[in-house]
Design a protein around this motif. Structure first.
Motif, PDB file in Angstrom:
ATOM      1  N   ASP A 125       0.854  -0.957   0.208  1.00  0.00           N
ATOM      2  CA  ASP A 125       0.015  -0.048   0.172  1.00  0.00           C
ATOM      3  C   ASP A 125       0.825   1.217  -0.117  1.00  0.00           C
ATOM      4  OD1 ASP A 125      -2.426  -1.422   0.022  1.00  0.00           O
ATOM      5  OD2 ASP A 125      -2.197  -1.721   2.435  1.00  0.00           O
ATOM      6  N   HIS A 126       1.960   1.030   0.153  1.00  0.00           N
ATOM      7  CA  HIS A 126       2.951   2.465   0.360  1.00  0.00           C
ATOM      8  C   HIS A 126       4.424   2.079  -0.716  1.00  0.00           C
ATOM      9  CE1 HIS A 126       0.652   2.550   4.033  1.00  0.00           C
ATOM     10  NE2 HIS A 126       0.431   3.662   3.834  1.00  0.00           N
ATOM     11  N   LEU A 127       4.074   2.009  -1.909  1.00  0.00           N
ATOM     12  CA  LEU A 127       5.288   1.548  -2.631  1.00  0.00           C
ATOM     13  C   LEU A 127       5.650   2.904  -3.331  1.00  0.00           C
ATOM     14  CD1 LEU A 127       4.272  -1.734  -4.598  1.00  0.00           C
ATOM     15  CD2 LEU A 127       5.847  -1.403  -2.684  1.00  0.00           C
ATOM     16  N   PRO A 128       6.951   3.319  -3.296  1.00  0.00           N
ATOM     17  CA  PRO A 128       7.430   4.442  -3.841  1.00  0.00           C
ATOM     18  C   PRO A 128       7.840   4.461  -5.406  1.00  0.00           C
ATOM     19  CG  PRO A 128       9.215   3.726  -2.588  1.00  0.00           C
ATOM     20  CD  PRO A 128       7.936   2.796  -2.338  1.00  0.00           C
ATOM     21  N   PRO A 129       7.768   5.179  -6.303  1.00  0.00           N
ATOM     22  CA  PRO A 129       7.623   6.552  -5.962  1.00  0.00           C
ATOM     23  C   PRO A 129       5.955   7.065  -5.838  1.00  0.00           C
ATOM     24  CG  PRO A 129       8.327   6.570  -8.063  1.00  0.00           C
ATOM     25  CD  PRO A 129       8.057   5.093  -7.473  1.00  0.00           C
ATOM     26  N   ALA A 130       5.008   6.270  -6.331  1.00  0.00           N
ATOM     27  CA  ALA A 130       3.891   6.862  -6.238  1.00  0.00           C
ATOM     28  C   ALA A 130       3.304   7.179  -4.759  1.00  0.00           C
ATOM     29  CB  ALA A 130       2.894   5.752  -6.679  1.00  0.00           C
ATOM     30  N   ASN A 131       3.789   6.409  -3.680  1.00  0.00           N
ATOM     31  CA  ASN A 131       3.494   6.642  -2.300  1.00  0.00           C
ATOM     32  C   ASN A 131       4.522   6.853  -1.619  1.00  0.00           C
ATOM     33  OD1 ASN A 131       0.303   6.180  -2.381  1.00  0.00           O
ATOM     34  ND2 ASN A 131       1.006   4.481  -3.311  1.00  0.00           N
ATOM     35  N   LEU A 132       4.458   7.629  -0.606  1.00  0.00           N
ATOM     36  CA  LEU A 132       5.768   7.817   0.241  1.00  0.00           C
ATOM     37  C   LEU A 132       5.645   6.744   1.417  1.00  0.00           C
ATOM     38  CD1 LEU A 132       5.742  11.720   0.678  1.00  0.00           C
ATOM     39  CD2 LEU A 132       7.290  10.511  -0.884  1.00  0.00           C
ATOM     40  N   VAL A 133       6.803   6.378   1.468  1.00  0.00           N
ATOM     41  CA  VAL A 133       7.009   5.390   2.923  1.00  0.00           C
ATOM     42  C   VAL A 133       7.311   6.421   4.241  1.00  0.00           C
ATOM     43  CG1 VAL A 133       8.555   3.773   3.996  1.00  0.00           C
ATOM     44  CG2 VAL A 133       8.141   3.693   1.631  1.00  0.00           C
ATOM     45  N   LYS A 134       6.703   6.164   5.143  1.00  0.00           N
ATOM     46  CA  LYS A 134       6.807   6.878   6.561  1.00  0.00           C
ATOM     47  C   LYS A 134       7.370   5.836   7.577  1.00  0.00           C
ATOM     48  CE  LYS A 134       5.216  10.537   4.817  1.00  0.00           C
ATOM     49  NZ  LYS A 134       5.869  11.821   4.706  1.00  0.00           N
ATOM     50  N   TRP A 135       7.910   6.465   8.523  1.00  0.00           N
ATOM     51  CA  TRP A 135       8.447   5.857   9.872  1.00  0.00           C
ATOM     52  C   TRP A 135       7.300   5.674  10.681  1.00  0.00           C
ATOM     53  CZ3 TRP A 135      13.219   4.088   9.326  1.00  0.00           C
ATOM     54  CH2 TRP A 135      14.198   4.882   8.728  1.00  0.00           C
ATOM     55  N   VAL A 136       7.150   4.361  11.214  1.00  0.00           N
ATOM     56  CA  VAL A 136       6.030   4.097  11.986  1.00  0.00           C
ATOM     57  C   VAL A 136       6.568   3.283  13.591  1.00  0.00           C
ATOM     58  CG1 VAL A 136       4.680   3.400  10.171  1.00  0.00           C
ATOM     59  CG2 VAL A 136       5.928   1.543  11.065  1.00  0.00           C
ATOM     60  N   GLY A 137       7.786   3.455  13.578  1.00  0.00           N
ATOM     61  CA  GLY A 137       8.396   3.052  15.097  1.00  0.00           C
ATOM     62  C   GLY A 137       8.182   1.628  15.240  1.00  0.00           C
ATOM     63  N   LEU A 138       7.403   1.112  16.380  1.00  0.00           N
ATOM     64  CA  LEU A 138       7.561  -0.267  16.562  1.00  0.00           C
ATOM     65  C   LEU A 138       6.141  -0.954  16.164  1.00  0.00           C
ATOM     66  CD1 LEU A 138       8.952  -0.157  20.203  1.00  0.00           C
ATOM     67  CD2 LEU A 138      10.194  -0.802  18.097  1.00  0.00           C
ATOM     68  N   ASP A 139       5.434  -0.327  15.303  1.00  0.00           N
ATOM     69  CA  ASP A 139       4.203  -0.811  14.998  1.00  0.00           C
ATOM     70  C   ASP A 139       4.321  -2.036  14.175  1.00  0.00           C
ATOM     71  OD1 ASP A 139       3.210   1.556  15.831  1.00  0.00           O
ATOM     72  OD2 ASP A 139       2.448   2.451  14.008  1.00  0.00           O
TER      73      ASP A 139
END
Length: 443
Positions: free
Chosen positions: A178-192
């Motif tokens: 659901d978050h494949l670059p470059p179409a979508n940005l990847v974000k930091w989610v910590g320990l999720d």
């Protein structure tokens, strides 16, 4: 002010200046200052800092106008700001590389300060000046092995260490389908991702089932081949056996054949519908229906262990034959004189000596089986399928499950979490087993 303090302060501001002016080591001072110029030169030439300070870029953005290091660090922390333009994984890789290069420059800077202090202190103590040439000759004699190893070290950093860091960092992001670059940005989610693997029942159940089978498989695969190899080595080493070289050659053939070819051959041999083994057993009347060698969970696991036994025991057989050939027969003769029988000699003397000599190799084989992706993939591809497991089959081990999560499901974040858990588990087990072995203590 003493020369060591003056030299240290100068080199803190301008690399090598303390060595150049205080220690009169001109060449060394110039080289250190060149490293500082190189650091700031890379940053300034690769960016638009001159235009910014000249007032030509009022709305300065690091993403667009920063240099190599500033853009790299910005990308590592933000993973991009504009979808479709910023590629999060590229930014992470570039950020890791920039950070590693900065760490090298930081090491040079700290060494420059320490060396400036030592240079000034030597002048204070001896009132003599060591030339750059004399220092270089002294350093070369002392550090020659490190100079030779430095190119290999840099290759290891960028070929081995950097991918490991990237994999670890991926575990703390939402990098998935659901978050494949470059179409979508990847974000930091910590320990999720770690919490998801533990708290969501389907994921935790799959992890525990696959982990349990991975541990069982690793131990069965390692120790079954080890003791089969030991048994064959003892037989061949026996005085009753003639033509030992012939039997050694025959038994080593399964090891000599490429593993992938053997596994593909066994995959066809054990085919539940068209396999020749089932047909042969039917023709001889030994079975009344075809055996699901690779399509039943328990049978498939047993088949994997048996095939691994056939492929893996020759390695241990050859290794143990070498150990047996180097053992002192006087030990066994002394035990016989003291009244020990053959079983007692084997249990009390021969087996402990063999285990002690081969313990590191057994552990290496155990770790290899724990991560034995090729064996599972080419023989069963993780099957048979199990609907109660999340993207895993009954014979999947952790590494083959990671492969499916990565290549088939694009769940790179959870695959990275499993990679970290495998590393911790294998590392702890390896350290615990190796720390007490004689071979490691003698290193």
């Amino acid at each position: 002010m003493t020369k060591k303090i003056s030299s240290t302060i100068l080199s803190c501001l301008f690399w090598g200046s303390g060595q150049f002016f205080i220690g009169r080591q001109r060449a060394k001072g110039i080289l250190l200052f060149a490293a500082q110029v190189l650091l700031f030169g890379i940053e300034s030439v690769s960016g638009y800092w001159f235009n910014f300070f000249a007032g030509q870029i009022p709305d300065f953005q690091v993403r667009l106008y920063g240099g190599y290091f500033s853009r790299g660090i910005w990308g590592l922390f933000t993973l991009g700001a504009v979808p479709g333009e910023d590629h999060s994984t590229y930014l992470m890789v570039n950020g890791i590389m920039a950070l590693m290069i900065l760490m090298i420059f930081l090491g040079i800077y700290l060494w420059n300060i320490v060396d400036a202090y030592r240079t000034g202190k030597a002048v204070d103590d001896t009132h003599a000046y060591l030339s750059s040439r004399a220092f270089g000759k002294k350093l070369y004699q002392k550090m020659f092995p490190y100079f030779v190893l430095a190119p290999i070290l840099f290759l290891v950093l960028y070929i081995v260490v950097m991918p490991i860091i990237f994999s670890v960092l991926t575990a703390f992001t939402n990098y998935n389908a659901d978050h494949l670059p470059p179409a979508n940005l990847v974000k930091w989610v910590g320990l999720d991702n770690f919490i998801k693997l533990i708290s969501i029942p389907i994921w935790s159940q799959t992890f525990l089932v696959v982990l349990a089978w991975t541990v069982i498989w690793a131990f069965l695969a390692t120790f079954s081949t080890y003791f089969m190899g030991l048994f064959q080595a003892l037989l061949i080493n026996s005085d009753c056996v003639k033509h030992k070289s012939f039997f050694r050659s025959i038994y080593i053939l399964p090891w000599a054949i490429p593993g992938m070819i053997s596994l593909l051959m066994f995959r066809n041999l054990f085919n539940g519908q068209f396999g020749p083994l089932n047909q042969l057993l039917l023709d001889f009347g030994l079975i009344h229906s075809r055996i699901p060698f690779l399509s039943d969970a328990f049978t498939a696991k047993a088949t994997i262990v048996v095939v691994n036994l056939w492929i893996g025991f020759p390695m241990f057989m050859v290794m143990l034959l070498g150990v047996l050939a180097n053992q002192d027969p006087a030990l066994y003769e002394a035990a016989q004189i003291d009244g020990a029988n053959k079983l007692q000699i084997f249990r009390r003397i021969k087996l402990p000596l063999l285990m002690k000599a081969t313990a590191p190799l057994v552990l290496m084989n155990l770790v290899g089986n724990f991560n034995g992706f090729g064996f599972i993939y080419f023989l069963t591809n993780g099957g048979p399928n199990n609907s109660s497991l999340q993207f895993a089959g009954d014979t999947d081990i952790l590494i083959s499950w990671i492969y499916k999560l990565t290549l088939n499901q694009n769940m790179y974040n959870l695959a990275a979490v499993l990679n970290i858990l495998i590393f911790i588990l294998v590392g702890v087990v390896s350290y615990w087993n190796l720390k007490g072995t004689t071979a490691i203590k003698e290193m």
